[in-house]
Design a protein around this motif. Structure first.
Motif, PDB file in Angstrom:
ATOM      1  N   ARG A 325      33.682 -51.941   0.812  1.00 25.12           N
ATOM      2  CA  ARG A 325      33.621 -51.776  -0.635  1.00 25.12           C
ATOM      3  C   ARG A 325      34.822 -50.990  -1.153  1.00 25.12           C
ATOM      4  O   ARG A 325      35.355 -50.126  -0.460  1.00 25.12           O
ATOM      5  N   VAL A 326      35.218 -51.286  -2.366  1.00 22.80           N
ATOM      6  CA  VAL A 326      36.229 -50.480  -3.041  1.00 22.80           C
ATOM      7  C   VAL A 326      35.558 -49.172  -3.456  1.00 22.80           C
ATOM      8  O   VAL A 326      34.480 -49.190  -4.050  1.00 22.80           O
ATOM      9  N   ILE A 327      36.177 -48.054  -3.107  1.00 18.75           N
ATOM     10  CA  ILE A 327      35.632 -46.750  -3.468  1.00 18.75           C
ATOM     11  C   ILE A 327      36.624 -46.060  -4.376  1.00 18.75           C
ATOM     12  O   ILE A 327      37.783 -45.876  -4.013  1.00 18.75           O
ATOM     13  N   SER A 328      36.157 -45.696  -5.561  1.00 18.98           N
ATOM     14  CA  SER A 328      37.037 -45.063  -6.527  1.00 18.98           C
ATOM     15  C   SER A 328      36.553 -43.638  -6.790  1.00 18.98           C
ATOM     16  O   SER A 328      35.400 -43.422  -7.136  1.00 18.98           O
ATOM     17  N   LEU A 344      24.279 -43.743   1.454  1.00 20.46           N
ATOM     18  CA  LEU A 344      25.445 -43.127   0.834  1.00 20.46           C
ATOM     19  C   LEU A 344      25.173 -41.641   0.672  1.00 20.46           C
ATOM     20  O   LEU A 344      24.098 -41.254   0.238  1.00 20.46           O
TER      21      LEU A 344
ATOM     22  N   ASP B 339      26.760 -47.114  -7.722  1.00 21.61           N
ATOM     23  CA  ASP B 339      26.711 -47.768  -6.427  1.00 21.61           C
ATOM     24  C   ASP B 339      26.380 -49.246  -6.609  1.00 21.61           C
ATOM     25  O   ASP B 339      25.265 -49.591  -6.989  1.00 21.61           O
ATOM     26  N   THR B 340      27.366 -50.108  -6.379  1.00 21.91           N
ATOM     27  CA  THR B 340      27.129 -51.551  -6.479  1.00 21.91           C
ATOM     28  C   THR B 340      27.485 -52.200  -5.151  1.00 21.91           C
ATOM     29  O   THR B 340      28.056 -51.556  -4.274  1.00 21.91           O
ATOM     30  N   ASP B 342      29.790 -54.228  -4.132  1.00 23.30           N
ATOM     31  CA  ASP B 342      31.166 -54.301  -3.644  1.00 23.30           C
ATOM     32  C   ASP B 342      32.069 -53.169  -4.122  1.00 23.30           C
ATOM     33  O   ASP B 342      33.253 -53.143  -3.789  1.00 23.30           O
ATOM     34  N   ALA B 343      31.518 -52.237  -4.880  1.00 25.34           N
ATOM     35  CA  ALA B 343      32.348 -51.127  -5.355  1.00 25.34           C
ATOM     36  C   ALA B 343      31.499 -49.894  -5.614  1.00 25.34           C
ATOM     37  O   ALA B 343      30.335 -49.988  -6.007  1.00 25.34           O
ATOM     38  N   LEU B 344      32.118 -48.756  -5.390  1.00 27.26           N
ATOM     39  CA  LEU B 344      31.460 -47.465  -5.580  1.00 27.26           C
ATOM     40  C   LEU B 344      32.368 -46.587  -6.423  1.00 27.26           C
ATOM     41  O   LEU B 344      33.574 -46.521  -6.184  1.00 27.26           O
ATOM     42  N   VAL B 370      36.964 -57.062  -7.598  1.00 22.79           N
ATOM     43  CA  VAL B 370      35.813 -56.202  -7.893  1.00 22.79           C
ATOM     44  C   VAL B 370      35.715 -55.862  -9.388  1.00 22.79           C
ATOM     45  O   VAL B 370      34.972 -54.965  -9.764  1.00 22.79           O
TER      46      VAL B 370
END
Lengths: 371, 371
Positions: A325-328, A344, B339-340, B342-344, B370
């Motif tokens: 996953r993309v983590i921002s 998480l 929290d989804t 494909d992306a956080l 994403v």
């Protein structure tokens, strides 16, 4: 590189989940099966690689749970069958190391064993090597020997070993007696320890003749000793081992080697210490993991995870990515983010020790599926 | 409940992704298709439900992108085909509302339309109802009328409407002229606005006769007006609509209705305002979302997500859970966790406005998958 030590056997107790590293560490993926340094290999394999020049590839034993057998053998493809000691259930470190000592001592009465946790991080391997060689030389004289880490800061996260009188051993110029052990101190005390160079971190490394170690267990924990003897008598007999393990192991004394061996031996003047000058960390929680991976730079964001896709805007701390996953992260300081498929964690370095409480709460609230 | 207003048509422009709500809002799941209040239904459906008592089920139009047609019709199963206005690409609010005004005006020359965003949150529906009924009464007199929200705090997040002289309209006891519009103020200015009750939040609601609105567009934006007329002439003819849309829409003037209509009308004394006494929020970012869902209590952790599995230890802020993962938050304050699959996103209320920057960065770095 010097040759392996011919009368030496390394023992790696590979147990302990590492609850403070949840959700990275799990029952089925304990701490020692993770790469926590970005080295590209697990802590267990790192441990093996450090010990191989000291013991040789055929003289490193691993004591681990039955559930981890396949994972351990995958990490250590060269390990001989006879060097894998399987526990049917965890019974703490004195039983784990004692079992290896008892069996190896049967096989080779004069053997010197050294036990080294599977999940610590050590840098500067030649200094580790040098400390172990000094410890083995000291053990050969009949001492139980530990390696105490020369502190690099006033840490409140570790127990300490107070170094006593130095003494002369051939091959161990830094050998000293252990005066006593000290529990994790408060910050003020830690500062005085750090200034006084005779306090070393207790890294739980023990090196001694197997028979000397067993003698200490016999004196302090006779029930444990009796169990270990029963196990050792049967261990290398294919027909006998199973029934004896089934009978003895479940009721064997559950005690840490620190209490069963190290502290009593220190009180009797039988425990020696070699100072270790290498970088060492037991990576007890995510705060240490962050520190370890940011190389001490406070404003770094450390990233662990081969396929990590991180977008950081003014963030510091650590992110562990086990998904794609993309983590921002935006504007979060000293943050800890651990992203796994089914769980998480978001916390900060300051609260890293409280992760264990979450694990306990998950058990209590019936969410053990993610432990 | 009073009857629907017979000469009234509600228009819902359902566009805008809501970039500051990424990764919850996406190109294929814009803000209006989410439940942001825990009501169990989308903001679009909430908007419909608020407007139905005012306009009736057959007199609510939605202007949306072609890509969202199916999702919109799923949310609003009762909507007649003729009330769905599809844009081939977004051309901003003046074109969207102008299109509905032009077509509805052709179908029904005296119609009064009111436009209401699909993605705002409004509480206390009977006060909303009352404000709209006053606005319709005012619009029937030839004014373009907006509804300005009576502020509940000194917000720096919204633009303001300065209320001018009150005037007498049958059915609209609170009608007043708009003196002027004011951009988002700094905190000190916001405080003076809040103390002075004549400053209202600009919620972007416009109610007027369709022909009056079009007349204002004709005066201020003749190119836009010409395009809207071409579209309206062809719209209800099955054979003509497609070619005309393909020709006109891509080059139609892209401008917000605030600049094309509201500000010029205010300057000419043609814009009226009705104060709205209901709770309103445009939920512009996660900080507002957190506030909205924690009901103003600063130390609450708001949780959005039907299947959320949250374990919180001294955490506050908001967590939006779109997966079935266990989420554990320890000691993090004012935190935002989204929290989804494909992306956080992890940030804090303080930095909520910077989320848009991440979206821009994702575009630039080729991670548009994403968005």
């Amino acid at each position: 590189m010097p040759e392996p030590i011919t009368d030496f056997y390394a023992v790696i107790p590979a147990g302990g989940i590492g609850s403070r590293l949840w959700p990275l560490s799990r029952a089925d993926a304990p701490k020692f099966l993770h790469d926590l340094t970005g080295s590209g290999q697990t802590l267990l394999r790192d441990t093996w690689d450090r010990l191989e020049p000291l013991a040789g590839p055929d003289r490193i034993a691993v004591v681990t749970g039955r559930a981890h057998r396949a994972a351990v053998e995958k990490q250590l493809p060269g390990i001989p069958d006879k060097n894998v000691f399987l526990e049917s259930e965890p019974r703490d470190s004195a039983a784990a190391i004692g079992l290896a000592a008892a069996v190896l001592s049967k096989r080779e009465p004069d053997v010197i064993i050294g036990s080294f946790a599977a999940d610590h991080v050590i840098r500067v391997p030649h200094l580790f090597d040098w400390a172990v060689r000094q410890a083995v030389a000291t053990a050969r004289e009949g001492y139980i020997c530990t390696i105490g880490i020369q502190p690099s800061e006033a840490s409140v996260g570790f127990g300490y070993i107070k170094k006593g009188a130095e003494f002369v051993v051939d091959g161990a110029p830094e050998a000293a007696l252990v005066q006593n052990f000290v529990e994790k101190p408060d910050l003020e005390t830690a500062r005085t320890y750090f200034a006084d160079r005779s306090y070393l971190w207790n890294a739980g490394m023990f090196i001694s003749r197997a028979d000397v170690l067993l003698g200490e267990i016999a004196e302090n924990q006779p029930h444990l000793y009796a169990g270990l003897m029963d196990l050792a008598d049967a261990w290398d007999d294919r027909d006998k081992r199973g029934p004896v393990v089934d009978r003895v192991w479940p009721s064997i004394t559950k005690i840490a080697i620190d209490y069963a061996v190290a502290e009593p031996a220190a009180a009797k003047g039988r425990l020696a210490v070699i100072p270790g000058h290498f970088d060492w960390d037991d990576v007890g929680d995510f705060a240490s993991l962050a520190k370890l991976n940011s190389h001490g730079r406070k404003n770094d964001l450390a990233i662990l995870g081969e396929n990590a896709r991180i977008l950081s805007d003014a963030a510091s701390g650590i992110v562990v990515s086990q998904t794609n996953r993309v983590i921002s992260l935006i504007g979060v300081r000293d943050i800890i983010v651990v992203d796994t498929e089914d769980a998480l964690l978001v916390t900060t370095s300051e609260h890293a020790q409280r992760v264990k409480g979450v694990v306990d709460a998950l058990k209590l609230t019936g969410r053990g599926d993610v432990l």
